[in-house]
Each structure stands twice: as C-alpha cells, then as structure tokens.
Design a protein around this motif. Structure first.
Motif, mmCIF file in Angstrom:
data_model
loop_
_atom_site.group_PDB
_atom_site.id
_atom_site.type_symbol
_atom_site.label_atom_id
_atom_site.label_comp_id
_atom_site.label_asym_id
_atom_site.label_seq_id
_atom_site.Cartn_x
_atom_site.Cartn_y
_atom_site.Cartn_z
ATOM 1 N N GLN A 80 11.368 -2.764 3.146
ATOM 2 C CA GLN A 80 10.003 -2.269 2.922
ATOM 3 C C GLN A 80 9.022 -3.352 2.483
ATOM 4 O OE1 GLN A 80 9.607 1.369 0.661
ATOM 5 N NE2 GLN A 80 11.443 2.277 1.545
ATOM 6 N N THR A 81 9.483 -4.603 2.324
ATOM 7 C CA THR A 81 8.551 -5.679 1.988
ATOM 8 C C THR A 81 7.678 -6.000 3.202
ATOM 9 O OG1 THR A 81 10.258 -7.295 2.534
ATOM 10 C CG2 THR A 81 10.016 -6.681 0.201
ATOM 11 N N LEU A 82 6.656 -6.835 2.966
ATOM 12 C CA LEU A 82 5.638 -7.065 3.982
ATOM 13 C C LEU A 82 6.160 -7.868 5.172
ATOM 14 C CD1 LEU A 82 1.945 -7.755 3.523
ATOM 15 C CD2 LEU A 82 3.218 -9.399 4.878
ATOM 16 N N GLN A 83 5.781 -7.425 6.352
ATOM 17 C CA GLN A 83 6.104 -8.129 7.591
ATOM 18 C C GLN A 83 4.803 -8.423 8.330
ATOM 19 O OE1 GLN A 83 7.904 -6.014 11.116
ATOM 20 N NE2 GLN A 83 9.680 -7.253 10.553
ATOM 21 N N VAL A 84 4.644 -9.663 8.768
ATOM 22 C CA VAL A 84 3.455 -10.083 9.521
ATOM 23 C C VAL A 84 3.773 -10.060 11.009
ATOM 24 C CG1 VAL A 84 1.884 -12.007 9.983
ATOM 25 C CG2 VAL A 84 2.571 -11.501 7.616
ATOM 26 N N ASN A 85 3.002 -9.296 11.776
ATOM 27 C CA ASN A 85 3.221 -9.189 13.226
ATOM 28 C C ASN A 85 1.951 -9.579 13.982
ATOM 29 O OD1 ASN A 85 5.889 -7.987 13.017
ATOM 30 N ND2 ASN A 85 4.849 -6.150 12.293
ATOM 31 N N ILE A 394 1.431 -12.340 -1.002
ATOM 32 C CA ILE A 394 2.563 -11.610 -0.400
ATOM 33 C C ILE A 394 3.608 -11.278 -1.465
ATOM 34 C CG2 ILE A 394 4.500 -11.831 1.207
ATOM 35 C CD1 ILE A 394 2.574 -13.494 3.010
ATOM 36 N N GLU A 395 3.838 -12.210 -2.392
ATOM 37 C CA GLU A 395 4.814 -11.968 -3.458
ATOM 38 C C GLU A 395 4.368 -10.820 -4.363
ATOM 39 O OE1 GLU A 395 7.805 -11.744 -6.016
ATOM 40 O OE2 GLU A 395 7.827 -12.784 -4.079
ATOM 41 N N VAL A 396 3.062 -10.750 -4.676
ATOM 42 C CA VAL A 396 2.545 -9.642 -5.489
ATOM 43 C C VAL A 396 2.741 -8.322 -4.744
ATOM 44 C CG1 VAL A 396 0.462 -8.603 -6.491
ATOM 45 C CG2 VAL A 396 0.885 -11.067 -6.749
ATOM 46 N N PHE A 397 2.415 -8.308 -3.459
ATOM 47 C CA PHE A 397 2.607 -7.110 -2.631
ATOM 48 C C PHE A 397 4.069 -6.670 -2.675
ATOM 49 C CE2 PHE A 397 3.523 -4.791 1.215
ATOM 50 C CZ PHE A 397 2.392 -4.026 1.461
ATOM 51 N N ASN A 398 4.974 -7.607 -2.450
ATOM 52 C CA ASN A 398 6.406 -7.280 -2.402
ATOM 53 C C ASN A 398 6.939 -6.834 -3.761
ATOM 54 O OD1 ASN A 398 6.469 -7.863 0.314
ATOM 55 N ND2 ASN A 398 7.262 -9.935 0.057
ATOM 56 N N ARG A 399 6.421 -7.434 -4.832
ATOM 57 C CA ARG A 399 6.860 -7.039 -6.174
ATOM 58 C C ARG A 399 6.439 -5.603 -6.459
ATOM 59 N NH1 ARG A 399 4.849 -8.279 -11.288
ATOM 60 N NH2 ARG A 399 3.321 -9.705 -10.437
ATOM 61 N N LEU A 400 5.233 -5.243 -6.028
ATOM 62 C CA LEU A 400 4.771 -3.866 -6.207
ATOM 63 C C LEU A 400 5.635 -2.895 -5.396
ATOM 64 C CD1 LEU A 400 0.909 -4.393 -6.191
ATOM 65 C CD2 LEU A 400 2.224 -3.373 -8.053
ATOM 66 N N VAL A 401 5.978 -3.301 -4.175
ATOM 67 C CA VAL A 401 6.853 -2.457 -3.346
ATOM 68 C C VAL A 401 8.163 -2.186 -4.071
ATOM 69 C CG1 VAL A 401 8.259 -2.412 -1.248
ATOM 70 C CG2 VAL A 401 5.849 -3.098 -1.114
ATOM 71 N N LYS A 402 8.771 -3.245 -4.584
ATOM 72 C CA LYS A 402 10.072 -3.097 -5.249
ATOM 73 C C LYS A 402 9.962 -2.289 -6.540
ATOM 74 C CE LYS A 402 11.778 -7.376 -3.202
ATOM 75 N NZ LYS A 402 11.909 -8.843 -3.361
ATOM 76 N N HIS A 403 8.868 -2.515 -7.265
ATOM 77 C CA HIS A 403 8.717 -1.852 -8.566
ATOM 78 C C HIS A 403 8.414 -0.358 -8.405
ATOM 79 C CE1 HIS A 403 8.246 -2.336 -12.948
ATOM 80 N NE2 HIS A 403 7.469 -1.276 -12.837
ATOM 81 N N THR A 404 7.740 0.002 -7.331
ATOM 82 C CA THR A 404 7.302 1.396 -7.155
ATOM 83 C C THR A 404 8.288 2.238 -6.353
ATOM 84 O OG1 THR A 404 6.062 0.847 -5.139
ATOM 85 C CG2 THR A 404 4.868 0.691 -7.220
ATOM 86 N N LYS A 405 9.288 1.602 -5.768
ATOM 87 C CA LYS A 405 10.165 2.284 -4.811
ATOM 88 C C LYS A 405 10.811 3.543 -5.404
ATOM 89 C CE LYS A 405 12.253 -0.570 -1.974
ATOM 90 N NZ LYS A 405 13.236 -1.480 -1.340
ATOM 91 N N ASN A 406 11.190 3.481 -6.664
ATOM 92 C CA ASN A 406 11.916 4.596 -7.269
ATOM 93 C C ASN A 406 11.046 5.493 -8.149
ATOM 94 O OD1 ASN A 406 14.412 3.831 -6.075
ATOM 95 N ND2 ASN A 406 14.594 2.202 -7.602
#
Length: 545
Positions: A80-85, A394-406
């Motif tokens: 679920q972390t960020l992917q650039v396409n 991107i790291e801030v985005f991914n940290r939020l993803v991981k922190h909010t997942k549950n």
C-alpha cells in the motif's frame, strides 16, 4: 480544412476593459480531471484563471505543455505504499492548430514544436495552446522533452523551459503576437529573453508563486548559455550581467528585472518576496494579487443554494450526502467504512516538508488519544502527491500509510487530482492546513474547501491573514516566530493544534451545531466573492497588464 485557431481567435468579442491581447504562459494547467497537464496548486490556479477569462470575455490565451505522461499516476505497491507510474496520455478532443515552429536546443538547431489547442467550448476556458515535441522529424531525445511534467533530469528541465518560453513565444507570434506576455512562475523565462532579443515592445508581466527554492530555479549560467536558454549565445560580458550568486542565473531575479510589472500571490507573500529579493538590483516592485479559485467550477451547487438561503438544515443534509460520496472512495481504496455523523478532518495537498502532513504525529501519545476518543470521535484523511523524486515527501506518505493501516477511522488516499480534490473539499468538515509560517505563498485549497462548508483549521500563512477571523470563520493556530528553529516551531504548533482541536473544534462540532453552522456560513461569506478567480482575473487586467 484550415483551423481558425491558426490566428488569434476567441468565440466572443472581448469586453472593452479586457481588450489587451495577453498570452499567459504556465508549466501546468488544471482544467479537467481528464486532461492531465497539472501537478497541483499552480495548475489548479491557472485552470481557474482560464475559466474566469472565458466568463469575463477577456482577450487572453493560455500557453502550456502537452505532457505525454502527465505528472505521474499515483498507485500503490503491494504493501500500500506509494508507487509512481508513467502512463501515456491521449486527448482526442485537442485540435491540431496546424502551427509548428522550430527551436534551437544545445547542438540541435531545429527541434520542432507543434501546438494543439484546447478549444474554448470544450471546457469553457480561454483558448489554451499546448506544445509538444513528440513530432515527426524530431530525433528520439527531442521527442522526449515534453514527456513528463517537472522531469528530474536537469538538462530536460532546461529544455522544457526553452520549449515553453521560446517555442511558446514563436507560437504566439504566429498567432499575430500579443500586447502582454505573462509568465506564471519563472519556468518560461526564455520567452522574456526571446522578446528582448527581437526588440519587442510587448509588455512583460510576471507572477512569483512561492518562497520555496524549487519554485525559484537557479542554474549555472554557462550551462544555460550552451543550451540556448537565452535565445542566442551571450558573450561572457553579457552573461556576467545576468548572473547572480556567482555563476547562477536565478529565474525569478531575471524575470523581476525584465518584467514591467510583477505580482506575488497574497499580501503576506508580497512582503516575504520583497524581503527575499531586496538585495538584487533593478528588480521591479512586486504587487500583491491574491490567488483565487473559480466558484462555478469548485463549489457544490446545493451547498451554494443552502448558503444563499442560510438554510442550516439543508447544509447539514447536503454535507452528509457529500461525506457519503467521499467515504465510498475511502472504502474503495482502503476497505474502511467511515461514519458520516463523525467529524472528518482532511489534509490534502502536495507532500512537501514545510506543509507538515504528519504534524499530528509529532506527539504520538496525544495522537492516539485523539483518534480513540469515544466522546468526540474523529476521522482523518490524508491525500496528496509528493514529487516523484522527493524521497522525504514519499517517506512521510509511506509512514502515514503504515501508521494508519490498522486504525478504522484513518485513511491515506492516492490519486489526488481534480476529482478527488473536489470530493475531499465537499466531503470534509475540517480542512487542515499547517505549513510553517511564511512558507505557503497562498494556499488556494483552503478557499475551495471553505466554499463547500469545510472549515479551515490553519496556521496564519498565505491567504489566511486576509481572510481569517479566528473562531468566527475558521480556527487559527497562534502565530509562531518564523525565525525560531524549525523543531521549536513544529513542537509548539503541534501542541497548539491539539489544544484547538480538543478545546474548540470538537466541542463546537458535537455540542454546539448551531455555532458550527454559523462558522460554516461566515466562511462562505468571507471567501465569496473576494477569493474567487473572477476578482483575480479582473485585477490582473487592472493592475498587472
């Protein structure tokens, strides 16, 4: 068949007060979800400008770039972390104007630049000419110049500026020329050099958009000279006159020196800009013309009706419906079911360090207390696109993803473009905006949120000093001394943010709904018409052109 867009053309007779022929150069235009020629705020602003120019019957055209892969498509990796396409875009509704010019870039004497036009009737905008180098006859490298908005390769970025600036100026010449050439930020600076080289008497206007370094590009002057950035090869003496900070060419400084008039995008930003550039000689005065957004495009029609009638019941019912629409997107992306009766806080904009997407997480214990509070429950949504090579963002985005997942009441959404932006602005109760003071030049997302009954919870930066009446039409954090170390500012802002949430925002929403609705109506009263792009587009003609 010859295109009528091969010469200066509008489907209306320009109003007398807006009759001066103006060409508006911008690296991005946010016109419609289906036209991926923008990354964020700069593009949304330019899009609103083009819509208001059409509505006011202004004699103005846009000049932009036809990005083959857009900015980027924001997806997710397996975790679920960020992917650039980068996905190729095609727009059959754009018309080939038939206009093609040649531009010299580095050792290539003849890079072909073709203009495709967005006809006014397609999306009710002024005509916009989109430039591409993906043209038969160009070599492979030349064809890739217009691939990606804000390409991370320095040489490509320089080439993009030359295409937009010199290529754009030549296209405008082919259309019959303009009285005013207006650069929306410094990306198209070569246009000013091209006009200067040719002895053009046209007026040069310039908008500076940000105090951040990324929006005030500075590159080695010798390298730019070799590339053809100046429209001709400058002698060493000529180049020396243009340079600042050693061998650098600062796009903003050069534009401020050549422009007859220039503007910042809020009153505070004008003061910040004057201080930033005061050490450079021969720069023009920077006027404040505050950025704004198009009411017709951004404001929900039923929200508008409820506001005009001051109908609190209708406003609440419409907000519930709009929240349900937003929450279907939350469910689609995250598998979480949000409750429309729960106050919903949204932070949505580009993930940049100074914007502090994760400010609430600077005090984890207090954050956990906030998001598990059963008396005053909250739902929080984050959305936004970092630059694809901004690894901190991107790291801030991914940290939020991981922190909010549950957490069932927290979500991070991808695909922050026009349609999602609309859903977030109409479906939120609180629009969270916490840049470090003096870093946010304007902040137009807060304007369109306020138009749609979402109350700003903000630092007093950008446009907020012109709009904000604390506890009356928004909630403002106490002002920090911007000269303090950033860590101190962050700690104090985090503390103040929690106190305002716990002591004001949540009790008002849950315990005093009438007071809440009064703030909602006051906010819409304050934002319309003062912060609509019709006011802005008129002000450009009256004060800048």
């Amino acid at each position: 068949m010859t295109s009528k867009y091969k010469s200066w053309y509008h489907p209306y007779k320009a109003e007398k007060e807006f009759n001066k022929k103006t060409a508006y150069f911008s690296m991005e235009f946010g016109i419609h979800q289906g036209l991926k020629t923008y990354s964020g705020g700069l593009g949304f602003l330019a899009g609103s400008h083009m819509r208001s120019a059409y509505n006011l019957k202004q004699n103005l055209i846009g000049v932009g770039m036809l990005w083959k892969y857009g900015y980027y498509d924001q997806g997710r990796n397996r975790d679920q972390t960020l992917q650039v396409n980068f996905i190729e875009k095609n727009y059959n509704f754009l018309e080939d104007s038939g206009l093609e010019v040649e531009v010299k870039i580095h050792d290539n004497e003849s890079v072909k630049v073709r203009a495709y036009v967005l006809k006014p009737e397609t999306f009710d905008t002024a005509p916009i000419y989109f430039l591409t180098t993906d043209v038969a006859g160009n070599d492979f490298l030349s064809r890739t110049i217009t691939d990606r908005l804000y390409d991370s390769n320095e040489d490509t970025r320089i080439s993009q500026s030359i295409i937009l600036g010199i290529g754009g100026a030549k296209i405008v010449e082919a259309l019959g020329g303009a009285d005013v050439y207006h650069l929306n930020e410094g990306h198209a600076l070569p246009a000013f050099y091209y006009l200067q080289n040719n002895g053009s008497k046209a007026q040069k206007a310039f908008t500076t958009h940000t105090p951040e370094k990324g929006g005030n590009e500075e590159r080695n002057g010798h390298h730019l000279n070799r590339f053809g950035f100046f429209g001709k090869t400058l002698s060493f003496e000529e180049l020396q006159k243009e340079m600042v900070n050693g061998d650098g060419i600062n796009y903003t400084v050069s534009a401020l020196r050549m422009a007859k008039k220039a503007n910042a995008v809020s009153k505070l930003h004008a003061k910040v800009s004057a201080e930033m550039w005061k050490g450079f000689e021969n720069t023009t005065e920077i006027l404040p013309i505050t950025n704004s957004q198009d009411q017709n495009f951004w404001q929900d029609k039923e929200i508008r009706k409820a506001w005009q009638n001051k109908d609190s019941k209708a406003m609440v019912e419409r907000k519930i419906a709009l929240k349900k629409s937003l929450f279907s997107e939350v469910l689609h992306q995250t598998g979480k079911i949000f409750n429309p009766d729960v106050v919903t806080i949204v932070w949505a904009r580009r993930f940049a360090g100074y914007k502090r997407a994760d400010l609430l997480l600077y005090d984890i214990a207090r954050f956990e207390s906030l998001v598990t509070n059963t008396k005053y429950p909250v739902q929080i949504i984050w959305a936004g696109k970092p630059y694809p090579m901004d690894f901190y963002g991107i790291e801030v985005f991914n940290r939020l993803v991981k922190h909010t997942k549950n957490h069932p009441n927290l979500a991070v959404l991808t695909g922050y473009e026009i349609e999602l932006s609309k859903k977030l602005k109409t479906g939120s109760d609180i629009w969270l905006n916490v840049p470090r003071i003096t870093h946010e030049a304007s902040g137009t997302s807060g304007m369109t949120a306020a138009m749609n009954g979402s109350i700003n919870l903000s630092t007093n930066d950008g446009w907020m000093p012109e709009f904000g009446k604390n506890d009356k039409n928004c909630f403002l954090l106490p002002e920090m001394d911007s000269s303090l170390p950033e860590a101190e500012q962050d700690e104090m802002d985090c503390k103040n943010l929690y106190e305002i949430l716990e002591q004001k925002v949540l009790p008002t929403f849950y315990d005093h709904p009438d007071a809440w609705n009064k703030i909602v109506f006051n906010a819409i009263d304050g934002v319309i018409p003062e912060f609509t792009s019709e006011r802005m587009a008129k002000q450009y003609y009256q004060e800048l052109y």
